[in-house]
Scaffold this motif. Structure first.
Motif, PDB file in Angstrom:
ATOM      1  N   ALA A  72       0.833  -1.206   0.000  1.00 52.65           N
ATOM      2  CA  ALA A  72       0.000   0.000   0.000  1.00 52.65           C
ATOM      3  C   ALA A  72       0.869   1.258   0.000  1.00 52.65           C
ATOM      4  O   ALA A  72       0.605   2.218  -0.756  1.00 52.65           O
ATOM      5  CB  ALA A  72      -0.928  -0.004   1.207  1.00 52.65           C
ATOM      6  N   LEU A  73       1.914   1.254   0.839  1.00 52.40           N
ATOM      7  CA  LEU A  73       2.798   2.410   0.918  1.00 52.40           C
ATOM      8  C   LEU A  73       3.559   2.614  -0.388  1.00 52.40           C
ATOM      9  O   LEU A  73       3.698   3.745  -0.876  1.00 52.40           O
ATOM     10  CB  LEU A  73       3.778   2.236   2.081  1.00 52.40           C
ATOM     11  N   THR A  74       4.036   1.536  -0.966  1.00 54.48           N
ATOM     12  CA  THR A  74       4.799   1.633  -2.211  1.00 54.48           C
ATOM     13  C   THR A  74       3.947   2.213  -3.339  1.00 54.48           C
ATOM     14  O   THR A  74       4.399   3.086  -4.094  1.00 54.48           O
ATOM     15  CB  THR A  74       5.332   0.247  -2.625  1.00 54.48           C
ATOM     16  N   LYS A  75       2.716   1.759  -3.438  1.00 52.29           N
ATOM     17  CA  LYS A  75       1.825   2.271  -4.486  1.00 52.29           C
ATOM     18  C   LYS A  75       1.559   3.762  -4.293  1.00 52.29           C
ATOM     19  O   LYS A  75       1.585   4.544  -5.238  1.00 52.29           O
ATOM     20  CB  LYS A  75       0.502   1.496  -4.483  1.00 52.29           C
ATOM     21  N   GLN A  76       1.343   4.167  -3.020  1.00 52.31           N
ATOM     22  CA  GLN A  76       1.077   5.580  -2.763  1.00 52.31           C
ATOM     23  C   GLN A  76       2.336   6.418  -2.973  1.00 52.31           C
ATOM     24  O   GLN A  76       2.270   7.554  -3.460  1.00 52.31           O
ATOM     25  CB  GLN A  76       0.534   5.772  -1.342  1.00 52.31           C
ATOM     26  N   LEU A  80       1.460   9.991  -4.956  1.00 52.76           N
ATOM     27  CA  LEU A  80       1.371  11.348  -4.391  1.00 52.76           C
ATOM     28  C   LEU A  80       1.900  11.320  -2.964  1.00 52.76           C
ATOM     29  O   LEU A  80       1.405  10.554  -2.137  1.00 52.76           O
ATOM     30  CB  LEU A  80      -0.089  11.823  -4.408  1.00 52.76           C
ATOM     31  N   TRP A  81       2.910  12.136  -2.676  1.00 55.27           N
ATOM     32  CA  TRP A  81       3.529  12.144  -1.347  1.00 55.27           C
ATOM     33  C   TRP A  81       2.941  13.202  -0.417  1.00 55.27           C
ATOM     34  O   TRP A  81       2.527  12.919   0.682  1.00 55.27           O
ATOM     35  CB  TRP A  81       5.038  12.416  -1.480  1.00 55.27           C
ATOM     36  N   HIS A  82       2.968  14.440  -0.866  1.00 57.27           N
ATOM     37  CA  HIS A  82       2.681  15.548   0.052  1.00 57.27           C
ATOM     38  C   HIS A  82       2.062  16.716  -0.707  1.00 57.27           C
ATOM     39  O   HIS A  82       2.404  16.973  -1.864  1.00 57.27           O
ATOM     40  CB  HIS A  82       3.979  16.013   0.734  1.00 57.27           C
ATOM     41  N   LEU A  83       1.171  17.428  -0.004  1.00 55.22           N
ATOM     42  CA  LEU A  83       0.527  18.579  -0.615  1.00 55.22           C
ATOM     43  C   LEU A  83       0.592  19.829   0.258  1.00 55.22           C
ATOM     44  O   LEU A  83       0.701  20.937  -0.234  1.00 55.22           O
ATOM     45  CB  LEU A  83      -0.946  18.252  -0.911  1.00 55.22           C
ATOM     46  N   THR A  88      -6.608  19.110   0.151  1.00 55.25           N
ATOM     47  CA  THR A  88      -6.891  17.833   0.793  1.00 55.25           C
ATOM     48  C   THR A  88      -6.463  16.722  -0.167  1.00 55.25           C
ATOM     49  O   THR A  88      -5.918  16.978  -1.240  1.00 55.25           O
ATOM     50  CB  THR A  88      -8.377  17.715   1.192  1.00 55.25           C
ATOM     51  N   ASN A  89      -6.697  15.481   0.226  1.00 49.45           N
ATOM     52  CA  ASN A  89      -6.319  14.375  -0.654  1.00 49.45           C
ATOM     53  C   ASN A  89      -7.260  13.201  -0.415  1.00 49.45           C
ATOM     54  O   ASN A  89      -7.925  13.122   0.634  1.00 49.45           O
ATOM     55  CB  ASN A  89      -4.859  13.970  -0.435  1.00 49.45           C
ATOM     56  N   LEU A 296       0.737   9.621   2.240  1.00 52.54           N
ATOM     57  CA  LEU A 296       1.479   8.421   2.603  1.00 52.54           C
ATOM     58  C   LEU A 296       0.978   7.854   3.934  1.00 52.54           C
ATOM     59  O   LEU A 296       0.647   6.670   4.053  1.00 52.54           O
ATOM     60  CB  LEU A 296       2.975   8.729   2.688  1.00 52.54           C
ATOM     61  N   ALA A 297       0.937   8.710   4.957  1.00 48.57           N
ATOM     62  CA  ALA A 297       0.506   8.269   6.280  1.00 48.57           C
ATOM     63  C   ALA A 297      -0.945   7.798   6.266  1.00 48.57           C
ATOM     64  O   ALA A 297      -1.292   6.775   6.870  1.00 48.57           O
ATOM     65  CB  ALA A 297       0.681   9.397   7.296  1.00 48.57           C
TER      66      ALA A 297
END
Length: 414
Positions: A72-76, A80-83, A88-89, A296-297
């Motif tokens: 899940a983390l690898t796909k994200q 998209l990492w950070h905005l 929002t995301n 990510l989180a």
């Protein structure tokens, strides 16, 4: 000067001595340096294998390097990492929906740690009280031996003087009562109190479960005085007690709940959950955090929540808890000169040491580590066990064998 990073910086040899050379000495870590882990198994720099019954202080509840979370983390990470909080995301919106649907809460605020979640909860309570009742309603009631974080505010609210010494002057209007003492609660919680904060199960304070009657009386007193009841479930939440959150097992509903640790299984995230009415207190610009609720989180936390919040998963936690308690009680019976009794909830269990070993819980921890078992302490008189929630019966048996060998060694050396 924009010098190119020397590639040796990322690969140069480091040891435990490096910690003493370059890290601010706020911790005293073990002599061994972990380098790799999978599930509940961990290996150090020398290739020695350990059985991890700490899960990073009740954090890696689905085990180290859980393949579902890694995926899940690898796909994200490739999406998209950070905005920043000007946008929002999708992952954070899904996480907020899932948490509010699974709890009493209507609204969620995301941050990076348990301390930040508690800071947000306490600021919310103060602002709500000042807005609704006036600034005279500002006092906070907490419990002795509690732990709510390391910011100046949260460490002052925590009831352990050893963590506040040298940082004075401390924030005012904070009082502490004895945990599980109903009469003390009645005396302390009066009309000038804006918030009561409590761990349903005290973790750092010695692994002490709250009495249902005590928690219910806190609820009653908050209803009577208009104070906000905050449950700090940073350590005892996210399936640790066999319920998604501990309040659900007690049948006592708070106004605010804080979560972190296992919520991200090691990826930093914290959450403050609350009601629609209270959430209105914090308007645009009144609180915030740069990284809170980043994609990510949020992606990791949503995956964790999806796995843990299943009836079969939570039932297995309760089943494993029975097995763990039985093992620990057996050790207390066989080594009464070292271990006294077991207390805790779910897969958060503490063993109080015998009188002759008061102040020596660290010695027991070190002896267990030498046998290849990683475990925690909770103060100087309690050894603490918080294995991943995916722990097997065979691993509990193995932990018992390793701990028995450690206790035999301590007896022989005494």
């Amino acid at each position: 000067m924009n010098a190119k990073l020397d590639s040796s910086v990322t690969t140069r040899p480091v040891t435990r001595q490096t910690f003493d050379d370059v890290i601010v000495p706020t911790y005293a870590p073990a002599a061994m340096v972990p380098v790799r882990a999978s599930g509940l198994d961990l290996w150090d720099q020398n290739g020695k294998q350990y059985l991890d019954f700490t899960s990073g202080i009740a954090v890696a509840s689905l085990g180290h390097c859980n393949p579902i979370l890694v995926d899940a983390l690898t796909k994200q990470a490739n999406t998209l990492w950070h905005l920043g909080n000007g946008y929002t995301n999708e992952p954070v919106l899904r996480l907020a929906l899932a948490l509010t649907e699974a709890t009493f809460a209507d609204r969620a605020f995301f941050c990076n740690s348990g301390a930040e979640a508690n800071e947000a909860a306490l600021k919310l309570a103060r602002k709500h009280a000042h807005t609704k009742f006036g600034e005279h309603k500002s006092r906070i009631v907490s419990c002795l031996s509690s732990f709510h974080g390391r910011t100046l505010f949260t460490v002052s609210v925590g009831g352990q003087a050893k963590y506040t010494e040298g940082f004075e002057p401390l924030p005012p209007a904070i009082n502490h009562i004895e945990y599980n003492n109903i009469e003390a609660a009645r005396a302390a919680i009066t009309d000038d109190v804006c918030a009561v904060i409590v761990e349903p199960v005290q973790g750092e304070g010695g692994v002490v479960p709250g009495n249902k009657e005590f928690l219910q009386e806190l609820r009653n007193l908050c209803d009577k005085t208009g104070a906000v009841l905050i449950f700090d479930e940073v350590q005892c939440g996210m399936g640790r007690t066999g319920h998604l959150f501990a309040y659900q097992g007690y049948g006592v509903t708070p106004d605010v709940l804080t979560s972190a640790k296992a919520l991200g299984n090691g990826y930093p995230i914290g959450a403050m959950l609350t009601t629609e009415e209270l959430a209105k207190t914090l308007n645009v610009g009144s609180h915030g955090t740069t990284y809170g609720g980043n994609p990510l989180a949020a992606t990791v936390a949503l995956t964790v929540l999806d796995i843990i919040n299943q009836p079969a998963f939570l039932a297995r936690v309760k089943e494993a808890s029975v097995k763990l308690v039985a093992m620990l009680e057996g050790l207390c019976k066989d080594y009464p000169e070292i271990l006294s009794f077991v207390r805790g909830s779910g897969l958060l269990q503490g063993v109080v040491v015998a009188d002759a070993w008061k102040g020596k819980s660290k010695d027991i921890q070190k002896a267990a580590e030498a046998q290849g078992l990683m475990m925690l302490i909770a103060g100087t008189d309690v050894v603490r066990f918080a294995p991943a929630l995916i722990v097997t019966d065979a691993q509990i048996d193995e932990a018992g064998r390793k701990l028995r060998a450690a206790l035999d060694g301590l007896k022989a050396a005494a």
